[in-house]
Design a protein around this motif. Structure first.
Motif, PDB file in Angstrom:
ATOM      1  N   TRP A  13     -82.574 -11.312 -79.362  1.00  0.00           N
ATOM      2  CA  TRP A  13     -81.840 -12.405 -80.021  1.00  0.00           C
ATOM      3  C   TRP A  13     -81.377 -12.018 -81.423  1.00  0.00           C
ATOM      4  O   TRP A  13     -80.387 -12.559 -81.920  1.00  0.00           O
ATOM      5  CB  TRP A  13     -82.726 -13.648 -80.123  1.00  0.00           C
ATOM      6  CG  TRP A  13     -83.122 -14.203 -78.800  1.00  0.00           C
ATOM      7  CD1 TRP A  13     -84.371 -14.210 -78.247  1.00  0.00           C
ATOM      8  CD2 TRP A  13     -82.267 -14.846 -77.843  1.00  0.00           C
ATOM      9  NE1 TRP A  13     -84.347 -14.803 -77.010  1.00  0.00           N
ATOM     10  CE2 TRP A  13     -83.067 -15.203 -76.740  1.00  0.00           C
ATOM     11  CE3 TRP A  13     -80.902 -15.154 -77.806  1.00  0.00           C
ATOM     12  CZ2 TRP A  13     -82.557 -15.854 -75.618  1.00  0.00           C
ATOM     13  CZ3 TRP A  13     -80.385 -15.800 -76.686  1.00  0.00           C
ATOM     14  CH2 TRP A  13     -81.212 -16.141 -75.620  1.00  0.00           C
ATOM     15  N   GLY A  14     -82.092 -11.101 -82.061  1.00  0.00           N
ATOM     16  CA  GLY A  14     -81.754 -10.757 -83.442  1.00  0.00           C
ATOM     17  C   GLY A  14     -80.856  -9.536 -83.533  1.00  0.00           C
ATOM     18  O   GLY A  14     -80.542  -9.078 -84.635  1.00  0.00           O
ATOM     19  N   LYS A  15     -80.466  -8.968 -82.384  1.00  0.00           N
ATOM     20  CA  LYS A  15     -79.653  -7.743 -82.409  1.00  0.00           C
ATOM     21  C   LYS A  15     -78.339  -7.998 -81.674  1.00  0.00           C
ATOM     22  O   LYS A  15     -78.282  -8.843 -80.777  1.00  0.00           O
ATOM     23  CB  LYS A  15     -80.457  -6.593 -81.798  1.00  0.00           C
ATOM     24  CG  LYS A  15     -81.786  -6.405 -82.553  1.00  0.00           C
ATOM     25  CD  LYS A  15     -82.554  -5.181 -82.157  1.00  0.00           C
ATOM     26  CE  LYS A  15     -83.886  -5.144 -82.907  1.00  0.00           C
ATOM     27  NZ  LYS A  15     -84.694  -3.965 -82.583  1.00  0.00           N
ATOM     28  N   VAL A  16     -77.325  -7.213 -82.040  1.00  0.00           N
ATOM     29  CA  VAL A  16     -75.961  -7.508 -81.590  1.00  0.00           C
ATOM     30  C   VAL A  16     -75.895  -7.648 -80.065  1.00  0.00           C
ATOM     31  O   VAL A  16     -76.407  -6.813 -79.325  1.00  0.00           O
ATOM     32  CB  VAL A  16     -75.012  -6.358 -82.027  1.00  0.00           C
ATOM     33  CG1 VAL A  16     -73.597  -6.606 -81.523  1.00  0.00           C
ATOM     34  CG2 VAL A  16     -75.049  -6.194 -83.541  1.00  0.00           C
ATOM     35  N   HIS A  17     -75.254  -8.710 -79.602  1.00  0.00           N
ATOM     36  CA  HIS A  17     -74.944  -8.882 -78.184  1.00  0.00           C
ATOM     37  C   HIS A  17     -73.774  -9.830 -78.086  1.00  0.00           C
ATOM     38  O   HIS A  17     -73.412 -10.483 -79.075  1.00  0.00           O
ATOM     39  CB  HIS A  17     -76.150  -9.413 -77.395  1.00  0.00           C
ATOM     40  CG  HIS A  17     -76.495 -10.832 -77.715  1.00  0.00           C
ATOM     41  ND1 HIS A  17     -75.952 -11.902 -77.047  1.00  0.00           N
ATOM     42  CD2 HIS A  17     -77.309 -11.371 -78.652  1.00  0.00           C
ATOM     43  CE1 HIS A  17     -76.428 -13.028 -77.550  1.00  0.00           C
ATOM     44  NE2 HIS A  17     -77.250 -12.729 -78.531  1.00  0.00           N
ATOM     45  N   SER A  18     -73.177  -9.916 -76.897  1.00  0.00           N
ATOM     46  CA  SER A  18     -71.982 -10.755 -76.790  1.00  0.00           C
ATOM     47  C   SER A  18     -72.168 -11.878 -75.778  1.00  0.00           C
ATOM     48  O   SER A  18     -71.198 -12.476 -75.342  1.00  0.00           O
ATOM     49  CB  SER A  18     -70.781  -9.884 -76.390  1.00  0.00           C
ATOM     50  OG  SER A  18     -70.987  -9.395 -75.073  1.00  0.00           O
ATOM     51  N   LEU A  19     -73.414 -12.170 -75.389  1.00  0.00           N
ATOM     52  CA  LEU A  19     -73.618 -13.144 -74.316  1.00  0.00           C
ATOM     53  C   LEU A  19     -73.564 -14.585 -74.821  1.00  0.00           C
ATOM     54  O   LEU A  19     -73.883 -14.876 -75.968  1.00  0.00           O
ATOM     55  CB  LEU A  19     -74.953 -12.897 -73.617  1.00  0.00           C
ATOM     56  CG  LEU A  19     -75.122 -11.528 -72.951  1.00  0.00           C
ATOM     57  CD1 LEU A  19     -76.385 -11.489 -72.111  1.00  0.00           C
ATOM     58  CD2 LEU A  19     -73.912 -11.177 -72.109  1.00  0.00           C
ATOM     59  N   GLY A  20     -73.178 -15.478 -73.913  1.00  0.00           N
ATOM     60  CA  GLY A  20     -73.123 -16.907 -74.207  1.00  0.00           C
ATOM     61  C   GLY A  20     -73.976 -17.690 -73.220  1.00  0.00           C
ATOM     62  O   GLY A  20     -74.707 -17.110 -72.399  1.00  0.00           O
TER      63      GLY A  20
END
Ligand SMILES: Cc1cc2nc3c(=O)[nH]c(=O)nc-3n(C[C@H](O)[C@H](O)[C@H](O)COP(=O)(O)OP(=O)(O)OC[C@H]3O[C@@H](n4cnc5c(N)ncnc54)[C@H](O)[C@@H]3O)c2cc1C
Length: 454
Positions: free
Chosen positions: A409-416
């Motif tokens: 949750w604290g690291k880059v991702h592109s999910l919604g």
């Protein structure tokens, strides 16, 4: 032998010096004091900062105000969990050891306590935390809110060691939360992304105080991967940092010991020598880099350190970067890592920052990335803060999805919301609790609206 170590490699000045153009910061017009996250990629101009010195002050603030609020820890998340145009809630003053129980080895801290400020007071009462992440500058509330973890097949993320917590809800109500008193809220609130309210104190299950010995060495990636499960079972902590465009990984094991403390500081000469060597890598096109990187890796010596557990488990990272990390179901972890490393080579990605590969135990929180019945392998990729991480991370992220990965949750991702609902069996349960505690959505910023609403 040069005596270069894993710590030198990641913490050394090499990375920052290698890249040129700073990424522009984006955000609202500067009308108030800016807030930035650690890597500098996210900036916000909050309407105000509220820093309560007591829980009562916080309750009154939340009960008598409206509008968006976001709790902030030490701003070490790479994702925009914190930015708001409303109020930041800073709980730095709600910190320190509040109480402890020597029989159960539990201790209660103000939730704004930095992880690095917990080891000393705990040692003084004969206790030690089971595990810590790679650095210890995060706050207890901030680290647990994103399911921050260390390495070790027997250890859950930090949230797994929380036995009780106090939550001040968005309307200013105080709820004491534990597995016994309110089990559903307990499962939700231990990893909450700061979306259920503000946590003011947390009790942790600890163990007796202990000492650790760390060993670092270089080994071929394939060899480490083939024996990874066995090494992870044989050592208290085991992990590797695969070098890009290379056959080698920096490898780390940590075990309990009674040996005397011997924890030499990193050598500035080795740092400088390594930085020079790294500079030479970047002058060579990625497709021609492997012999050079392998040649250097073969010269890196072993190193050892013995110290109190909390001084061995975490490191200092002075050079800023951005990171993406996904937790992959354990059996698929090695194959996923191989595909990521192959892709970096095949696509000639110009990156010298090593990856990180470690195991995390399953836990019973609803939203930890290792939540559920399976242990996970966590795989991280990094880019220096000065570089645009998007092209590299965009290339690798679909590989993590292919292997059933869940993002940190604290690291880059592109999910919604749509993808996350599919990844977490309890996502809907979490949403029900969140909506009941925060019916107007005052805890949601743009990023959290994407995560929870879509
Ligand atoms: C150099 C570096 C190394 C890292 N290493 C690791 C690692 O080894 N393992 C790992 O898992 N992660 C790691 N991380 C990620 C980091 O641990 C997490 O992003 C963590 O959440 C940051 O904690 P923080 O205190 O800075 O919180 P912030 O980033 O400020 O906030 C994180 C979340 O916590 C919420 N929050 C903060 N305070 C409260 C509160 N009082 N009540 C409710 N919610 C609150 C915020 O709203 C936000 O949603 C690393 C990050 C960096 C920069």
């Amino acid at each position: 032998m040069t005596g270069w170590t894993r710590r030198d490699l990641l913490a050394g000045s090499a990375f920052a010096a290698l890249y040129g153009v700073a990424r522009p910061l984006v955000g609202a017009e500067p009308s108030s004091l800016p807030w930035r996250n650690w890597s500098g990629g996210h900036v916000a101009y909050p309407q105000g900062r509220f820093a309560p010195s007591t829980e009562a002050e916080l309750m009154e603030f939340l009960a008598t105000t409206s509008g968006e609020v976001r709790p902030v820890g030490s701003g070490h998340s790479f994702t925009p969990l914190v930015p708001t145009d409303g109020h930041l809630i800073v709980i730095d003053q709600l910190a320190g050891l509040l109480e402890h129980d020597s029989a159960t080895l539990r201790a209660t801290f103000g939730a704004g306590t930095r992880l690095g400020d917990m080891g000393g007071p705990l040692a003084a009462i004969g206790q030690g935390m089971f595990n810590l992440p790679d650095i210890d500058r995060q706050t207890l509330a901030g680290a647990t809110a994103t399911a921050t973890h260390g390495t070790g097949i027997d250890f859950t993320c930090l949230s797994g060691y929380v036995t009780d917590l106090r939550l001040i809800t968005p309307d200013g109500t105080q709820i004491d939360v534990s597995a016994k008193d309110n089990p559903e809220l307990f499962n939700a609130a231990r990893v909450s992304l700061g979306s259920l309210g503000v946590i003011t104190r947390m009790t942790l299950q600890n163990r007796d105080n202990y000492r650790l010995k760390a060993k670092n060495w270089v080994q071929p990636i394939e060899e480490v991967l083939e024996g990874f499960a066995e090494s992870a079972a044989n050592h208290r902590h085991f992990e590797m940092f695969p070098l890009t465009h290379s056959d080698y990984a920096l490898t780390l094991s940590i075990d309990e010991t009674d040996e005397p403390i011997n924890n030499p500081p990193p050598s500035p000469e080795a740092d400088a020598a390594f930085a020079d060597a790294m500079r030479s890598w970047t002058q060579v096109p990625p497709r021609e880099r492997m012999p050079l990187v392998n040649g250097l890796a073969e010269q890196i010596g072993e190193s050892e350190a013995v110290d109190e557990s909390y001084k061995i488990l975490s490191n200092v990272r002075n050079n800023r970067f951005n990171e993406m990390e996904y937790a992959i179901p354990l059996e698929a972890g090695a194959e996923c890592l191989r595909e990521v490393l192959r892709t970096i080579i095949d696509k000639e990605v110009d990156v010298v920052f090593p990856l990180e590969y470690r195991y995390v135990s399953r836990d019973d929180t609803w939203l930890s990335m290792s939540s559920g019945d399976e242990d996970h392998a966590a795989i991280s990729i990094h880019r220096t803060a000065e570089e645009d991480y998007r092209p590299y991370f965009d290339l690798i992220e679909p590989i993590f999805w292919k292997y059933g990965g869940r993002p940190h949750w604290g690291k880059v991702h592109s999910l919604g919301a749509r993808e996350l609902t599919a990844l977490y069996p309890h996502f809907r349960h979490f949403q029900e609790i969140r909506q009941s505690l925060d019916p107007t959505g005052r805890m949601l910023n743009e990023h959290l609206r994407k995560i929870f609403i879509g």
